[in-house]
Design an enzyme around this catalytic site. Sequence first.
Site, PDB file in Angstrom:
ATOM      1  N   GLU A   1      -7.682  -6.448   3.968  1.00 61.22           N
ATOM      2  CA  GLU A   1      -8.406  -7.690   3.670  1.00 61.22           C
ATOM      3  C   GLU A   1      -7.422  -8.879   3.693  1.00 61.22           C
ATOM      4  O   GLU A   1      -7.698  -9.913   4.274  1.00 61.22           O
ATOM      5  CB  GLU A   1      -9.059  -7.548   2.304  1.00 61.22           C
ATOM      6  CG  GLU A   1     -10.122  -8.592   2.040  1.00 61.22           C
ATOM      7  CD  GLU A   1     -10.785  -8.356   0.696  1.00 61.22           C
ATOM      8  OE1 GLU A   1     -10.479  -7.342   0.045  1.00 61.22           O
ATOM      9  OE2 GLU A   1     -11.590  -9.219   0.320  1.00 61.22           O
TER      10      GLU A   1
ATOM     11  N   ARG B   1      -3.928  11.365  -1.307  1.00 62.91           N
ATOM     12  CA  ARG B   1      -5.013  12.282  -1.689  1.00 62.91           C
ATOM     13  C   ARG B   1      -5.489  13.125  -0.518  1.00 62.91           C
ATOM     14  O   ARG B   1      -6.091  14.185  -0.707  1.00 62.91           O
ATOM     15  CB  ARG B   1      -6.149  11.514  -2.364  1.00 62.91           C
ATOM     16  CG  ARG B   1      -5.786  11.056  -3.778  1.00 62.91           C
ATOM     17  CD  ARG B   1      -6.895  10.261  -4.405  1.00 62.91           C
ATOM     18  NE  ARG B   1      -7.152   9.028  -3.701  1.00 62.91           N
ATOM     19  CZ  ARG B   1      -6.566   7.879  -3.965  1.00 62.91           C
ATOM     20  NH1 ARG B   1      -5.679   7.791  -4.930  1.00 62.91           N
ATOM     21  NH2 ARG B   1      -6.853   6.799  -3.257  1.00 62.91           N
TER      22      ARG B   1
HETATM   23  P1  AMP Z   1      -9.888   2.484   3.887  1.00 62.91           P
HETATM   24  O1  AMP Z   1      -8.654   2.424   4.751  1.00 62.91           O
HETATM   25  O2  AMP Z   1     -10.410   1.127   3.511  1.00 62.91           O
HETATM   26  O3  AMP Z   1     -10.968   3.362   4.488  1.00 62.91           O
HETATM   27  O4  AMP Z   1      -9.443   3.134   2.508  1.00 62.91           O
HETATM   28  C1  AMP Z   1      -9.321   4.496   2.416  1.00 62.91           C
HETATM   29  C2  AMP Z   1      -8.144   4.915   1.575  1.00 62.91           C
HETATM   30  O5  AMP Z   1      -8.041   4.173   0.374  1.00 62.91           O
HETATM   31  C3  AMP Z   1      -8.322   6.360   1.182  1.00 62.91           C
HETATM   32  O6  AMP Z   1      -7.060   7.003   1.321  1.00 62.91           O
HETATM   33  C4  AMP Z   1      -8.797   6.321  -0.241  1.00 62.91           C
HETATM   34  O7  AMP Z   1      -8.155   7.330  -0.986  1.00 62.91           O
HETATM   35  C5  AMP Z   1      -8.442   4.925  -0.756  1.00 62.91           C
HETATM   36  N1  AMP Z   1      -9.593   4.189  -1.346  1.00 62.91           N
HETATM   37  C6  AMP Z   1     -10.143   3.042  -0.880  1.00 62.91           C
HETATM   38  N2  AMP Z   1     -11.149   2.609  -1.652  1.00 62.91           N
HETATM   39  C7  AMP Z   1     -11.263   3.504  -2.655  1.00 62.91           C
HETATM   40  C8  AMP Z   1     -12.133   3.631  -3.802  1.00 62.91           C
HETATM   41  N3  AMP Z   1     -13.103   2.740  -4.073  1.00 62.91           N
HETATM   42  N4  AMP Z   1     -11.979   4.697  -4.605  1.00 62.91           N
HETATM   43  C9  AMP Z   1     -10.997   5.617  -4.340  1.00 62.91           C
HETATM   44  N5  AMP Z   1     -10.144   5.553  -3.303  1.00 62.91           N
HETATM   45  C10 AMP Z   1     -10.260   4.514  -2.462  1.00 62.91           C
END
Ligand code: AMP
Length: 184
Positions: free
Chosen positions: A103, A66
């Site tokens: 996690e 995305r």
């Molecule tokens: P993080 O590495 O935990 O910051 O996760 C970020 C990535 O996971 C991004 O590329 C987001 O598109 C996707 N992502 C994680 N959690 C969500 C959520 N609750 N809703 C949509 N996309 C998420």
Amino acid sequence: MPLSAADRDYLLKSIRNVPDFPKPGIQFKDITTLVGDPKAFGLTILHFAERYADEKIDFVVGAESRGFIVGAPLAIALGVGFVPIRKPGKLPFTTVSEKYALEYGFDEVQMHIDAFCGKQNARVLFVDDLIATGGTAAASIDLIQKVGAKCVEACFVVNLFALGGAEKIKKLTNFYTILDVDGD
Ligand code: AMP
């Protein structure tokens, strides 16, 4: 363009909440509804473009997948190239890699070693649709630095602030989000 309170509210309402996707307990913030709405998508890209217009950005970097949707039009608006960060095994040329903790277990991101065309100290803007724990963004910033470029800022459409990603990123570079949401 600056965003009014009404604009931010419009953007917030253009994001669809999908409960229990991809697994129980996760409230998924679906931006397909935002990018499918020309007013919301335009507000997002033009707002970022104005914020970075005078920052002498050399490249926009977006994370699979995305981050591509937001990053590619932003690169065009800024008149610079776009660099994709992808999951392992997707990029065809020589890559640099960074593993990061989830996690449960590990994930990995990769970028082409010559992504910045040999430009020393290239000024790079990292963009993604959403930051949760900040793991993807932190690993991406490490990749950018690994090849000798400078991440000027990491920007997001949505920050799920309860998950603490912003604090992790602020230790590495500047941080900006259009929307702060609590995850509900
Ligand atoms: P993080 O590495 O935990 O910051 O996760 C970020 C990535 O996971 C991004 O590329 C987001 O598109 C996707 N992502 C994680 N959690 C969500 C959520 N609750 N809703 C949509 N996309 C998420």
